[in-house]
Design an enzyme around this catalytic site. Structure first.
Site, short mmCIF file in Angstrom:
data_model
loop_
_atom_site.label_atom_id
_atom_site.label_comp_id
_atom_site.label_asym_id
_atom_site.label_seq_id
_atom_site.Cartn_x
_atom_site.Cartn_y
_atom_site.Cartn_z
N GLY A 10 0.81 -1.73 -0.11
CA GLY A 10 -0.02 -0.16 0.28
C GLY A 10 0.84 1.17 0.28
CD GLU B 273 0.95 9.83 -7.17
OE1 GLU B 273 -0.16 8.65 -7.22
OE2 GLU B 273 2.01 9.77 -6.91
NE ARG C 165 -37.43 14.73 -10.67
CZ ARG C 165 -38.44 14.97 -9.36
NH1 ARG C 165 -39.73 16.00 -9.95
NH2 ARG C 165 -39.16 14.11 -8.73
CG LEU D 121 -29.18 18.65 -4.36
CD1 LEU D 121 -27.27 19.25 -4.40
CD2 LEU D 121 -30.19 18.86 -3.66
CD GLU E 232 -7.55 6.09 5.81
OE1 GLU E 232 -8.93 6.51 6.30
OE2 GLU E 232 -6.97 6.37 5.33
#
Length: 388
Positions: free
Chosen positions: A133, A243, A269, A338, A368
């Site tokens: 990781g 990055e 809408r 929404l 983290e």
């Protein structure tokens, strides 16, 4: 136009890029999302237009432009409804090619950077390992020097462009006893014997080929070492700032696109006799999102300016990725709400945005890990310095 950062030339570039993407890319997106691979012709078209060379030296076919052109490229790529296509493009142009440009010697730049700028070769950056990781220093892949060659053994995973790229920029331990001080960077041709890749099935970013790569006694010339032996960790850390800023910019751009789409939907809408953009609770939700997007965008632009001026912005770039990706996740979640049931339908863009956005707080250093890096800087007064 924000004239603090963008000139008229920047805006003309944005307009031409947007037209190019609409004409050359958008008609193929659904096909690439379904197939999980991007046709080679579009890489060559990007190369012809100079988009891969924006940030690179003219000596190798680049344009040598400032970082705000890169920001425009990133922002516009987030508006074409495919996080996977965007990721494939920027992983090539700003992950793999950054290392080639910064650590590669003249020969390597001629053999890899020049055709990368033209779109003839596609690259990937292979650092993350299975079970490793974000723990870059804990990598297990090794590169053992034998005469005028290195022999590489190990594996990498979650690599964007990991299956269909032509070359790999990889990190490997050249002196495992030294821990993170024993890592080196190499460029490896895809067709080198012993290199194999398996395509991974993902929740989002479906147009990009994300792969797990194995190296089984892969023999490469010693001259494919980039930079100095055992300096790889500092190179990686140095480029992480770019990055992370890229992922921060991606985040504010996709959140902005999601909100624009949602506002348009709300204006059309109707419920209870009026369009839903007239309901106070919904209007205030939009106001909150717009404010958070603008805050992240302005912060990201200021970091871009500092990075373009050569400042070392590891703290700020880490903060950008941490906060911008969190903001985008939350904003797109609210946008989906929404839209109601339509937000959950794949024929509407918010569903894909929702899936694609979720990788933001994971890839390129998890939230983290970023919090711990930031804590070390602001609490422990740790100083991260550029590679020398």
């Amino acid at each position: 136009m924000n004239s603090m950062y963008f000139t008229e030339e920047h805006e003309l570039f944005r307009q031409s890029l947007r037209e190019f993407l609409k004409k050359e890319v958008v008609p193929h997106i659904e096909k690439w999302e379904k197939s999980g691979s991007i046709d080679r012709f579009i890489w060559e078209k990007f190369g012809e237009m100079g988009y891969f060379g924006i940030a690179y030296p003219e000596e190798y076919g680049g344009l040598g432009l400032d970082l705000f052109y890169t920001v425009i490229l990133l922002e516009e790529l987030q508006r074409i409804h495919s996080g996977g296509f965007a990721a494939a493009i920027w992983a090539h142009a700003y992950l793999a090619m950054t290392h080639i440009n910064k650590e590669g010697d003249h020969r390597i730049k001629q053999e890899y950077l020049t055709p990368s700028i033209s779109g003839e070769k596609i690259g990937c950056l292979a650092i993350t390992e299975p079970f490793g990781g974000s723990d870059v220093a804990g990598m297990k892949t090794t590169a053992v020097k034998e005469g005028d060659h290195y022999v590489i053994n190990g594996s990498k995973t979650f690599i964007t462009n990991g299956v269909y790229s032509d070359y790999l920029v990889i990190a490997a331990k050249t002196d495992p006893k030294l821990g993170n001080k024993g890592i080196s960077i190499f460029v490896v041709d895809r067709d080198t014997p012993g290199v194999s890749a398996t395509k991974l099935d993902k929740l989002g970013w479906r147009a990009s080929d994300t792969g797990e790569i194995a190296f089984d006694n892969v023999k490469i010339p010693a001259q494919n070492l980039m930079g100095e032996e055992n300096k790889g960790f500092s190179y990686i850390m140095q480029h992480f700032a770019l990055e992370r800023l890229i992922m921060g910019v991606n985040a504010h751009a996709r959140a902005e696109y999601a909100l624009e789409y949602t506002i348009k939907y709300m204006s059309e809408r109707e419920a209870f006799g009026k369009t839903i953009d007239k309901f106070q609770a919904l209007r205030h939700s939009v106001a909150d999102m717009a404010s958070e997007i603008e805050m992240c965008k302005e912060f990201n632009y200021s970091i871009t300016k500092r990075l373009d001026e050569g400042q070392y912005v590891v703290k700020e770039a880490s903060m950008s990725k941490l906060l911008s990706t969190k903001m985008a996740d939350e904003a797109i979640y609210k946008c989906l709400q929404l839209l109601g049931g339509y937000g959950y339908m794949e024929e509407y863009p918010i569903a894909r945005l929702f899936r694609d956005s979720r990788l933001g707080p994971i890839g390129g250093g998890t939230s983290e890990i970023l919090r711990e890096i930031i804590a070390k800087i602001v609490i422990d007064k740790k100083e991260y310095k550029p590679a020398t």
